[in-house]
Scaffold this active site. Structure first.
Site, PDB file in Angstrom:
ATOM      1  N   HIS A 364       0.836  -1.210   0.000  1.00 39.49           N
ATOM      2  CA  HIS A 364       0.000   0.000   0.000  1.00 39.49           C
ATOM      3  C   HIS A 364       0.863   1.249   0.000  1.00 39.49           C
ATOM      4  O   HIS A 364       0.581   2.230  -0.706  1.00 39.49           O
ATOM      5  CB  HIS A 364      -0.890   0.019   1.248  1.00 39.49           C
ATOM      6  CG  HIS A 364      -1.892  -1.083   1.282  1.00 39.49           C
ATOM      7  ND1 HIS A 364      -2.612  -1.402   2.403  1.00 39.49           N
ATOM      8  CD2 HIS A 364      -2.317  -1.938   0.323  1.00 39.49           C
ATOM      9  CE1 HIS A 364      -3.420  -2.412   2.138  1.00 39.49           C
ATOM     10  NE2 HIS A 364      -3.259  -2.752   0.888  1.00 39.49           N
ATOM     11  N   CYS A 677       0.603  -0.023 -19.836  1.00 38.31           N
ATOM     12  CA  CYS A 677       0.575   0.737 -18.588  1.00 38.31           C
ATOM     13  C   CYS A 677       1.445   0.025 -17.557  1.00 38.31           C
ATOM     14  O   CYS A 677       1.286  -1.176 -17.328  1.00 38.31           O
ATOM     15  CB  CYS A 677      -0.869   0.831 -18.080  1.00 38.31           C
ATOM     16  SG  CYS A 677      -1.027   1.605 -16.473  1.00 38.31           S
TER      17      CYS A 677
END
Length: 747
Positions: A364, A677
């Site tokens: 995260h 991407c």
């Protein structure tokens, strides 16, 4: 020999405190201590071994062994009985040392005449600093009281070592928290930054490990525990009533705080001579040693609860909490063992850099750091123990290296690197408004990745033509409950407003694997990266998907809407997700809401299986975005969080590049827009090769757009394509060497 009673233990600690208070250099203090311990415990030998580096122990002081061996005798961790204590962080107590497994005879010390051996680790909260040893000629085991006495003495030595009480000759006696040192970690986010250390959770420094008045210390401890229990009860009362999992965690937390056994053990430690703070740390260390080796995963996880409670209690006792008035420096580099996305977002863009002792490239924290474009180094082992608030620090996110309290020569070289980087950025700014058009006339669209409102100002400044990926999961990760539809719709509308009419591709909720919502129970999966994540969660938890799709439709409010679904592995998953979106559009129309002017529906190709989907998939998808980070790890079966394998395989490997070329050809045959991407899109050489095999849209972090555009504008793609095709047929493993050689000859 008489046993060391509790009162004798207290006497020993008091004598130790008085000895430490006497003036003298580090070596002189250590020598006095070894003499004191040998005398108090009536043993023939007392020796102190300290780490000179991560793998080597050095004899730094002795009473009873050959004094000429001091600073000369060294051993590796795991070598001999002393090395075993250091490796296991567990005491060794034996009456027949020479017969023990791993006994090492060291003739330079003269220790062969000593039969009994007691060694205990010198450590502070799991951080090993050395080993304390006593030996005697008499063949016997030391009593429990003697083991306890030596353990508390070792703990006091650890505290005083951290405070710099033993600075002197030899590498093992160099000044902790003063010397220049470097840490090698993993690259979480590229970039470079210089600044001052700001500790997310400052280490509590215990300056009074020994106490004279046990009754007063017990009273201080009980008062602090009472405060701690009130704060935990308050947290429990504020927890969401319907959040069963959160309440279960807090109930376990409360159970620790109200444990009578925990309090009783700390009171016993105080009775034996420790201060309240030292007693808390001792029990924390004992529990750490026990829980870290527990076979039960649940018990190991509870270690974090116990650590947090102990640290809270220490901050209450010492007044060293976050409310002590310390001010963050103007150029903060955040240092933490680990950190959640909400906590990191609270710091925002005030941070110059981030260094984590744990974490991973896909954690995260790494996701948020990339969104904030803040240099991040992960897995910098040991840095939280070494760094102090205000220390000078340099973070090289490109190489995964951190320089703490750097020497002048390192600072100069680092300043030169940052100056070159700034100069390059100035050069890139001159082409910001120009297209990424190659020498032979091919136009490559460069888009940026984003996940926060704060990213959107970069859209104009970077020269990006749109947002190729907007990560919608960050808004879910930083909240304690599912966001409301209206709040999400308002946020997505602001994103579209900030984009100023440029295309924004919203990726629907991509959770699971490393991205676990705090309010969603995490399934116990042996390999989460291959488990219940992304579109699989969306199709199973349709209510959440529908709510997010409704928010996106309402945010568009008459503007074009672009939606892509993540981690699609087969055609049926895409069809099902697309049908959900179309049903929500029909529903919004019936409700009289304004519909998007147009809708593009795409998928992220992150699994090799989707590259071989039926032609109908390529025909149905309005666009496909190759998710390079996941696709690469699955193609090579190399976990991108595993440092041992993730760098083993080259993006420009002939097999991988050939596979990407097949995807380009399938998309082209169906007239489906294709983009790439991921991190590799932002590396100029890789980006040029992607363009050469036919990709016309690349999406990357904003800071990469300038360097990629600069190289593309100087490249003849037809020539690059010839070089790549030649490498394909040559039997080479990667096209990288050939392409780099061509570029050198061209320049």
């Amino acid at each position: 020999m008489a046993q060391t009673t509790e009162s004798e233990s207290r006497k020993l600690l008091q004598r130790l405190r008085d000895t430490l208070a006497e003036a003298g250099e580090g070596q002189e203090r250590l020598d006095r201590i070894t003499h004191l311990i040998a005398d108090s415990m009536r043993t023939g030998v007392c020796s102190i071994y300290l780490f000179r580096d991560a793998e080597t122990l050095e004899l730094c002081s002795t009473e009873g062994l050959n004094p000429d061996a001091v600073h000369q005798t060294r051993m590796r961790v795991g070598e001999g009985l002393v090395g075993r204590v250091a490796a296991t962080s567990q005491p060794i107590n034996t009456g027949d040392a020479p017969s023990e497994r791993g006994f090492r005879y060291m003739p330079e010390t003269g220790e062969e005449v000593f039969s009994s051996f007691l060694g205990v680790p010198i450590q502070r909260l799991g951080d090993g600093l050395g080993v304390l040893v006593v030996q005697s000629r008499e063949a016997r085991q030391f009593s429990e009281d003697e083991v306890y006495a030596l353990e508390v003495v070792a703990m006091v030595l650890a505290e005083m070592t951290e405070l710099g009480a033993f600075i002197g000759e030899g590498a093992a006696l160099s000044a902790l928290h003063q010397r220049a040192t470097s840490f090698k970690g993993g690259v979480g986010q590229e970039g470079a930054a210089a600044g001052r250390v700001w500790l997310h959770e400052p280490r509590v420094v215990v300056t009074n490990p020994v106490a004279d008045d046990p009754a007063a210390e017990v009273e201080r401890l009980r008062d602090a525990v009472a405060q701690l229990r009130v704060s935990v009860d308050d947290m429990l009362s504020l927890a969401a009533a319907g959040d069963v999992e959160q309440r279960e965690v807090l109930e376990a937390y409360r159970m620790f705080a109200h444990s009578r056994g925990w309090l009783r053990r700390m009171e016993e430690d105080i009775d034996r001579g420790l201060s309240a703070e030292a007693a808390v740390e001792k029990e924390q260390s004992v529990a750490r040693a026990r829980l870290q080796t527990a076979p039960d995963a649940y018990l190991r996880e509870r270690l974090h609860d116990l650590d947090d409670l102990s640290n809270r209690l220490l901050r209450i006792l010492t007044g060293q909490g976050s409310d002590t008035g310390a001010e963050m420096p103007g150029d903060p580099i955040l240092i933490a063992r680990n950190i959640g996305p909400g906590e990191l977002l609270a710091y925002g863009r005030s941070l110059r850099g981030i260094v984590l002792e744990e974490g991973s490239v896909a954690s995260h924290a790494a996701i948020v750091a990339r969104a904030l474009a803040i240099p991040l180094v992960v897995n910098a082992d040991g840095i939280t123990a070494e760094a102090l608030n205000g220390d000078a620090i340099l973070v090289d996110g490109d190489e995964g290296v951190v320089h703490l309290r750097p020497e002048d020569s390192v600072e100069t070289a680092f300043a030169d690197k940052m100056a070159m980087r700034a100069k390059a950025q100035q050069r890139y700014s001159s082409i910001r408004e120009k297209p990424a058009e190659t020498l032979d006339g091919d136009r490559i669209a460069l888009h940026m990745n984003a996940g926060l409102m704060a990213d959107l100002p970069s859209l104009e400044g970077s020269g990006a033509e749109g947002v190729g990926l907007f990560r919608t999961e960050l808004q879910f990760l930083v909240q304690s409950q599912v966001p409301k539809r209206g709040d999400l719709a308002a946020l997505y509308a602001r994103v579209m407003d900030a984009a100023g009419g440029k295309r924004v591709a919203f990726r629907t909720l991509d959770i699971g694997s490393d991205k676990v919502l705090p309010y969603m129970k995490r399934p116990d999966e042996p390999n989460p990266a291959l488990g219940w994540r992304a579109i699989r969660v969306g199709l199973d938890k349709v209510g959440v998907m529908r709510m997010q799709l409704q928010a996106l439709i309402r945010a568009a409010n008459g503007r074009p809407l672009t939606v892509m679904f993540p981690f699609v592995a087969q055609f049926d998953e895409f069809k099902a997700a697309r049908e959900h979106l179309m049903r929500e559009i029909d529903r919004e129309e019936k409700l009289g809401h304004t519909l998007p002017a147009s809708v593009e529906v795409g998928a992220m190709l992150e699994t090799p299986s989707l590259a071989f989907a039926p032609k109908q998939f390529f025909d149905m998808a309005d666009f496909i975005s190759i998710g390079g980070n996941d696709l690469k790890q699955f193609f090579f079966a190399a976990d991108r969080e595993n440092e041992q394998v993730r760098r083993r395989y080259d993006t420009l490997n002939v097999s991988y590049l050939s596979f990407l070329k097949q995807i380009v050809e399938r998309a082209s045959a169906s007239g489906t827009h294709l983009s790439f991407c991921g991190e590799d899109a932002g590396r100029p050489l890789e980006a040029m090769c992607f363009a050469a095999i036919g990709m016309r849209t690349l999406s990357m972090r904003p800071a990469s757009i300038g360097p990629v555009k600069h190289l593309l504008r100087r490249t003849d793609l037809a020539e690059a394509r010839d070089v790549i095709e030649t490498a394909f047929t040559s039997g080479a493993q990667s096209v990288r060497p050939a392409v780099m050689e061509w570029m050198r000859n061209r320049d």
